[in-house]
Scaffold this motif. Structure first.
Motif, PDB file in Angstrom:
ATOM      1  N   VAL A 182      72.202  71.834  80.870  1.00 39.54           N
ATOM      2  CA  VAL A 182      71.314  70.682  80.717  1.00 39.54           C
ATOM      3  C   VAL A 182      72.119  69.388  80.813  1.00 39.54           C
ATOM      4  O   VAL A 182      71.686  68.416  81.445  1.00 39.54           O
ATOM      5  CB  VAL A 182      70.559  70.771  79.375  1.00 39.54           C
ATOM      6  N   TRP A 185      72.839  68.545  84.479  1.00 39.19           N
ATOM      7  CA  TRP A 185      71.728  67.997  85.249  1.00 39.19           C
ATOM      8  C   TRP A 185      71.472  66.533  84.921  1.00 39.19           C
ATOM      9  O   TRP A 185      70.991  65.774  85.754  1.00 39.19           O
ATOM     10  CB  TRP A 185      70.462  68.830  85.019  1.00 39.19           C
ATOM     11  N   HIS A 186      71.805  66.107  83.717  1.00 41.90           N
ATOM     12  CA  HIS A 186      71.579  64.708  83.349  1.00 41.90           C
ATOM     13  C   HIS A 186      72.771  63.809  83.670  1.00 41.90           C
ATOM     14  O   HIS A 186      72.583  62.625  83.961  1.00 41.90           O
ATOM     15  CB  HIS A 186      71.246  64.601  81.862  1.00 41.90           C
ATOM     16  N   LYS A 226      63.304  71.447  75.602  1.00 45.94           N
ATOM     17  CA  LYS A 226      62.681  70.120  75.553  1.00 45.94           C
ATOM     18  C   LYS A 226      63.376  69.243  74.516  1.00 45.94           C
ATOM     19  O   LYS A 226      63.648  68.054  74.765  1.00 45.94           O
ATOM     20  CB  LYS A 226      61.194  70.250  75.239  1.00 45.94           C
ATOM     21  N   HIS A 229      66.711  68.142  75.936  1.00 41.11           N
ATOM     22  CA  HIS A 229      66.526  67.028  76.877  1.00 41.11           C
ATOM     23  C   HIS A 229      66.348  65.710  76.111  1.00 41.11           C
ATOM     24  O   HIS A 229      66.989  64.702  76.425  1.00 41.11           O
ATOM     25  CB  HIS A 229      65.281  67.255  77.742  1.00 41.11           C
ATOM     26  N   ARG A 230      65.488  65.737  75.117  1.00 41.88           N
ATOM     27  CA  ARG A 230      65.194  64.518  74.363  1.00 41.88           C
ATOM     28  C   ARG A 230      66.450  63.993  73.664  1.00 41.88           C
ATOM     29  O   ARG A 230      66.703  62.785  73.628  1.00 41.88           O
ATOM     30  CB  ARG A 230      64.086  64.813  73.342  1.00 41.88           C
ATOM     31  N   LEU A 233      68.678  62.373  76.428  1.00 39.93           N
ATOM     32  CA  LEU A 233      68.116  61.191  77.070  1.00 39.93           C
ATOM     33  C   LEU A 233      67.977  60.014  76.106  1.00 39.93           C
ATOM     34  O   LEU A 233      67.920  58.863  76.536  1.00 39.93           O
ATOM     35  CB  LEU A 233      66.760  61.518  77.693  1.00 39.93           C
TER      36      LEU A 233
END
Length: 459
Positions: A182, A185-186, A226, A229-230, A233
Motif C-alpha cells: 500500500v 502505491w501511494h 481502507k 489507506h486513510r 493519505l
C-alpha cells in the motif's frame, strides 16, 4: 451471502495462466500448483517460494521439502474440473444469486476452488512429476517463525489452516508485505523497494521501524486496507509538495545541512516524489478531462459465452478497447495487452508484479501524438470548451484548470492566444468555414495540453 463472497474470493487461486491444451496431465497439475505457490508466496509473504521447486532455494532458507509441503495443500485443492485437452477450470455454483437469464433454473457460477482428494505430495526430483522422491507431509516453511505451526488433517486440504497461519498477527511477513504494498502505491516505491521479495536478494527496508508500526496498525485495525489507506493519505508525509525546499530549510537529523542533496533523496521523504501516472491512470485521465469517461459501476465488458474462445494469434480477435468505461473494467488479455497500456509500462500480466518500471522512450511521445484515443479525446475536450460561454482567454484558463488542475498564468494565456491565432491563420486555406476552423484549432490546442508532461506527471 458471505459464503457466496467467499466462494468468489477463491477465484484468486484459479485466475493464473494455464496451458489448457497441455497433454501431460501430471505436469499441468503441478504447473498450476507451482503458479499458486509462487503467487501466494510473492503476493502475501514476500517470499520467492517457487524457486524451491527443483532444488533447495539458493539464497533463502527454504528447502525443496518445504515447497512440496505447501504443494500438498494446493494439490488437495480442486482447481480444474478436468485436465484432459482442452482442460476446464473449476466453477462454484452461487446459490441464492439471481440466474443469468430469466427463467433459468441453474444458479450463476464463478471461477473458484473447492476441496479435492487429500494428498501429501512426493518431492518431484528436479521438478519432474515423473521422478518422485520422498513424500513431504503438508507443512508451512519453518523459517517463518512467530505463529503457531498449523496442524493439517487428513480430512481437509489445509487451505483454511494455511490462511489462518498467514493472517495470524504473530506472522512476521503478511502484514508487513501488505503495508509495504500500500505504501508503494501511494509513494511510488516501497519501504522495502523489492515489493515481492523480502528475502536475502530483496532490498532492506529504508525505515524498518515505520514498517513495523504500519503493520501493527494494520492488524490492530482488523486488517482493514481502507483504514491503512486513510492513515497514509492523512499523513503530512504524503501531503508534502514535490517542490524543492529552500536550502536553509533542508537541515534535519536524517539529512545534515552539509549535504544539501541528502534531504531530497527519495528514501528520506524530504519532499514528495514526482511520479508519472500509470497506464490505467493515463487512459482514465484522458477520458475524464474530455468528459467521455463512463463512470458506470460493476458489470463486464466481455460479450462471449462462458469458456468461449476470445483471442488467438491466427484466427480470432474479439478484443475491443473502444469502451469509455474506466480502465478497471477493461479485459486483460495476457497475450494481447492493450497497446496504450503496453507502451506505458504495463507489467507482464502472467506473473505477480508488485512494482512497475517507469521508462521514458520515444514511442510514448508518439502514442500521445498519434493515438486515436488521444486525438478523439482532444476533439471532445475542444467541443466541451467551445460550448461554454466566454472569450478565448476564459476558455484557455478553463483548459488549464480541467487538464492540469491549476490556474494558468497571464503569460501562458497570452502565449496560447498567439498559438490559436497562428493555427487559425495556417488553417484558413484548407478549412474555409470559420466554425469548423475554430473547432480544429481548439482540437490542436487541447491535444497539445494533453500530450504535455504536466498532464502525465503528478506534482
Amino acid at each position: 451471502a458471505q459464503r457466496q463472497r467467499n466462494l468468489i474470493a477463491t477465484g484468486f487461486l484459479v485466475i493464473g495462466p494455464k496451458v489448457l491444451a497441455e497433454v501431460d496431465q501430471d505436469k499441468m497439475q503441478m504447473d498450476i500448483v507451482d503458479e499458486q505457490i509462487d503467487t501466494v508466496g510473492r503476493a502475501l509473504l514476500g517470499l520467492t517460494l517457487g524457486c524451491a521447486r527443483c532444488h533447495d532455494h539458493k539464497f533463502d532458507p527454504i528447502q525443496t521439502a518445504d515447497y512440496y509441503g505447501l504443494a500438498g495443500v494446493f494439490k488437495s485443492t480442486k482447481t480444474m474440473e478436468t485436465y484432459t485437452k482442452v482442460a476446464k477450470w473449476n466453477e462454484n455454483p452461487l446459490w441464492g444469486f439471481a440466474p443469468k437469464t430469466p427463467g433459468d433454473t441453474d444458479p450463476p457460477t464463478a471461477m473458484g476452488v473447492t476441496e479435492d482428494k487429500i494428498i501429501d505430495v512426493a518431492i518431484n526430483i528436479r521438478g519432474n512429476p515423473q521422478k518422485l522422491g520422498e513424500v513431504a507431509l503438508r507443512h508451512v516453511p519453518p523459517v517463518v517463525r512467530g505463529p503457531a505451526t498449523p496442524a493439517f488433517t487428513p480430512t481437509e486440504s489445509g487451505r483454511r489452516e494455511l490462511a489462518q497461519w498467514m493472517t495470524d498477527a504473530k506472522n512476521p511477513l503478511t502484514s508487513r508485505v501488505m503495508a509495504n504494498r500500500v505504501w508503494r502505491w501511494h509513494f511510488g516505491q516501497g519501504i522495502v523497494k523489492s515489493t515481492d521479495n523480502f528475502g536475502l536478494l530483496g532490498e532492506k527496508p529504508t525505515h524498518p521501524e515505520l514498517l513495523d508500526w504500519l503493520s501493527l496498525r494494520f492488524t490492530e485495525g482488523g486488517w482493514s486496507i481502507k483504514k491503512l489507506h486513510r492513515l497514509m493519505l492523512n499523513s503530512s508525509t504524503w501531503q508534502q509538495s514535490t517542490l524543492h525546499a529552500p536550502r536553509e530549510e533542508k537541515s534535519s537529523p536524517l539529512a545534515p545541512q552539509a549535504d544539501i542533496h541528502l534531504a531530497e533523496r527519495d528514501e528520506y521523504y524530504g519532499r514528495m516524489k514526482v511520479r508519472r501516472l500509470e497506464a490505467e491512470e493515463v487512459r482514465d485521465a484522458i477520458l475524464a478531462v474530455s468528459g467521455q469517461v463512463d463512470s458506470t459501476m460493476g458489470g463486464s465488458l466481455l460479450k462471449i459465452k462462458n469458456r468461449g474462445y476470445f483471442f488467438d494469434h491466427t484466427s480470432k480477435d474479439l478484443t475491443d478497447y473502444t469502451s469509455r468505461r474506466r480502465s478497471l473494467y477493461l479485459p486483460v488479455v495476457r497475450n494481447n495487452v492493450y497497446d496504450v497500456f503496453a507502451l506505458l509500462d504495463y507489467p507482464d500480466a502472467a506473473i505477480p508484479s508488485g512494482d512497475r518500471s517507469t521508462t521514458t522512450v520515444p514511442t510514448q511521445a508518439l502514442l500521445m501524438l498519434n493515438s486515436d484515443l488521444v486525438m478523439q479525446s482532444a476533439a471532445a475536450l475542444a467541443e466541451r470548451l467551445l460550448s461554454e460561454p466566454g472569450s478565448d482567454e476564459d476558455r484557455l484558463r478553463r483548459l488549464s484548470v480541467v487538464v492540469y488542475g491549476r490556474e494558468s498564468s497571464a503569460a501562458e494565456v497570452a502565449g496560447n492566444v498567439e498559438f490559436l491565432q497562428a493555427l487559425d491563420k495556417s488553417l484558413a486555406a484548407s478549412v474555409p468555414d470559420e466554425k469548423a476552423r475554430k473547432q480544429k484549432a481548439w482540437g490542436v490546442m487541447c491535444h497539445t495540453a494533453i500530450a504535455a508532461n504536466e498532464f502525465m506527471y503528478v506534482k
